[in-house]
Design a protein around this motif. Structure first.
Motif, short mmCIF file in Angstrom:
data_model
loop_
_atom_site.label_atom_id
_atom_site.label_comp_id
_atom_site.label_asym_id
_atom_site.label_seq_id
_atom_site.Cartn_x
_atom_site.Cartn_y
_atom_site.Cartn_z
N TYR A 124 0.86 -1.19 0.00
CA TYR A 124 0.00 0.00 0.00
C TYR A 124 0.90 1.24 0.00
CZ TYR A 124 -4.03 -2.96 1.21
OH TYR A 124 -5.03 -3.90 1.21
N HIS A 176 -13.52 1.61 3.76
CA HIS A 176 -13.38 0.21 3.32
C HIS A 176 -11.93 -0.08 2.96
CE1 HIS A 176 -15.16 -3.48 1.43
NE2 HIS A 176 -14.00 -3.43 0.82
N SER A 177 -11.31 0.81 2.18
CA SER A 177 -9.91 0.61 1.78
C SER A 177 -8.96 0.72 2.97
CB SER A 177 -9.53 1.63 0.72
OG SER A 177 -10.20 1.37 -0.49
N SER A 208 -9.60 -0.07 6.03
CA SER A 208 -9.70 -1.30 6.83
C SER A 208 -8.95 -2.44 6.17
CB SER A 208 -11.16 -1.67 7.07
OG SER A 208 -11.77 -2.16 5.89
N ASN A 209 -8.95 -2.51 4.82
CA ASN A 209 -8.17 -3.54 4.13
C ASN A 209 -6.69 -3.39 4.45
OD1 ASN A 209 -10.43 -4.64 2.95
ND2 ASN A 209 -10.11 -3.71 0.95
N PRO A 232 -4.14 -5.46 -2.75
CA PRO A 232 -4.98 -4.34 -3.19
C PRO A 232 -4.98 -4.17 -4.70
CG PRO A 232 -2.90 -3.55 -2.27
CD PRO A 232 -2.95 -5.02 -1.99
N ASN A 253 -13.86 -5.80 -3.98
CA ASN A 253 -13.72 -5.24 -2.63
C ASN A 253 -12.30 -4.77 -2.35
OD1 ASN A 253 -16.39 -5.55 -1.84
ND2 ASN A 253 -16.06 -7.63 -1.10
N GLU A 254 -11.32 -5.34 -3.05
CA GLU A 254 -9.94 -4.96 -2.78
C GLU A 254 -9.52 -3.69 -3.52
OE1 GLU A 254 -9.82 -8.68 -5.51
OE2 GLU A 254 -11.00 -7.95 -3.80
#
Length: 445
Positions: A70, A157-158, A160-161, A179, A301-302
């Motif tokens: 990330y 959402h991102s 939390s990933n 991701p 979702n990723e």
């Protein structure tokens, strides 16, 4: 509780093998149309862990490994040659603070919504780093983790990933799922098809008085006039609330969701507590709607970035309070349903063809001190923030937002009791709080 900063530094990604060739080449990622419409500020949350807890060095090493996947979080915001906003992938690093508290976590508990929370994470003001982390050790060996992340880079959402990946890296696991970084997938149609009005919704003129020259409320509250209250709604109460909200459904329509029912209830309770009964003014709610499952084809979702627009259910104060709970639930349900694939694609076309041309600015902003007569809802009910697991028995037993005294702002979180109950963090004027406490657990408002 007194918190002392022990050390601070910038933590950079740890790459396996050679670092990416783009490290020193000025490589950047343009912000998507959804990033540009997002809140231009940091959001902050607080975790609490009981011992045994891995040493700070282990948590830092996991952070460095997660940042290699990330990289955006280790970069900086900037502009390209055309002046458009971008994320600079320069690996400048995450701001990492180690601190200590002069008490046990039990003495500081329960971590109630108060200014004391601000000492458990780095300041949000003037933060250059896109992610900030603070590890605060208590005398009992417990740990508070303060995490802040810039909203222009990614939505909840991102974020939390990324947190899940951080925990995986700390446990020596492979980061999964990886991701999806491509922010260039939101391509406008040719010709564009702008089917909905987006001015005054996601974007507005720089001078909002061009649209609304006579705002209905002129309030200039002092900061200490606003308090943040935590309301706990049991699973039993929520079942009754959902049944009440859905009692007038006809034609075998499915019941309203727990979220819709609770927001309808809070909307009515807060409106009444504010003393707005009988006014002809309109009250509305800003509710985040995730586009991952609404766009067609579906976005995985990723996907890493922002992919949120907003529903704005609205009603006259008089109608909201005179009609039953089902009235408010129906308005909320319909407003959310309308933020569908067609709406998201209309926004993509509008943002590409109209925003820059007309000099519009996003309506999402956190600088205002109050929303009255409106509300802003930030739901974390389906975001797995609680999965930040550093290994062994080191799983969080508390997660909560930091202290945001913005009147009318609501955060919804699943209770850590794990029984289906919900915690609502609600900011209100001090003069309205007692009335809200009397109303919030009543089904007969």
């Amino acid at each position: 509780m007194k918190v002392r900063k022990v050390s601070s530094k910038f933590v950079k990604p740890l790459f396996e093998g050679d670092p990416p060739s783009s490290l020193n080449s000025g490589y950047c990622i343009p912000l998507s149309v959804f990033d540009k419409a997002a809140f231009n500020n940091h959001m902050a949350g607080i975790y609490a862990y009981r011992p045994p807890i891995p040493p700070n060095a282990t948590i830092e090493l996991g952070l460095r490994k997660a940042l290699s996947e990330y990289r955006e979080w280790a970069g900086r915001l900037g502009e390209d040659e055309s002046g458009d906003p971008v994320i600079l992938l320069n690996d400048a690093g995450v701001y990492f603070v180690e601190a200590s508290a002069d008490c046990t976590l039990h003495q500081a508990m329960p971590l109630s919504p108060s200014p004391a929370l601000l000492s458990l994470h780095p300041s949000l003001k003037g933060a250059e780093a896109l992610v900030q982390v603070q590890l605060t050790r208590f005398t009992c060996g417990s740990l508070a983790l303060g995490f802040t992340a810039h909203h222009l880079v990614a939505d909840g959402h991102s974020a939390s990933n990324f947190l899940v990946a951080w925990g995986q890296a700390c446990r020596g696991l492979e980061i999964s799922p990886r991701p999806m970084h491509n922010r260039a997938i939101f391509v406008p149609r040719d010709p564009p098809l702008i089917q909905f009005e987006h001015r005054g919704v996601e974007y507005m003129h720089k001078n909002p008085n061009q649209v609304n020259p006579h705002p209905p409320f002129e309030i200039t509250p002092a900061a200490d006039d606003i308090l943040v209250h935590k309301a706990h709604f049991t699973s039993e109460f929520l079942v009754k609330l959902k049944a009440t909200a859905s009692s007038e459904n006809a034609d075998n329509r499915p019941p309203y969701s727990t979220f819709e029912s609770l927001i309808a209830h809070l909307w009515r309770a807060i409106t009444r507590a504010r003393g707005l009964k009988g006014l002809e003014t309109v009250t509305k709610i800003r509710i985040s709607v995730d586009g991952r499952s609404r766009l067609r084809p579906r976005i995985p979702n990723e996907y890493f970035g922002n992919l949120v627009l907003w529903a704005f259910p609205s009603a006259k104060v008089k109608d909201l309070l005179d009609e039953p709970l089902a009235f408010a639930a129906r308005i909320i349900h319909q407003a959310i349903a309308e933020v569908n694939d067609s709406y998201f694609k209309s926004f993509i076309d509008f943002a590409n063809y109209r925003v820059k041309e007309e000099g519009l600015v996003q309506t999402a902003e956190m600088e205002k001190s109050f929303h009255c007569p409106n509300l802003e809802v930030d739901s974390w009910l389906r975001i797995p923030f609680h999965k930040l697991d550093f290994g062994g028995s080191c799983i969080p037993y508390i997660f909560m937002p930091s202290y945001f005294p913005i009147e009318g702002l609501i955060f919804l979180l699943p209770s850590f009791i794990g029984d289906g109950s919900i915690d609502a963090f609600i900011s209100l004027f001090q003069d309205n709080l007692d009335a809200f406490k009397r109303l919030c657990y009543s089904l007969d408002i």
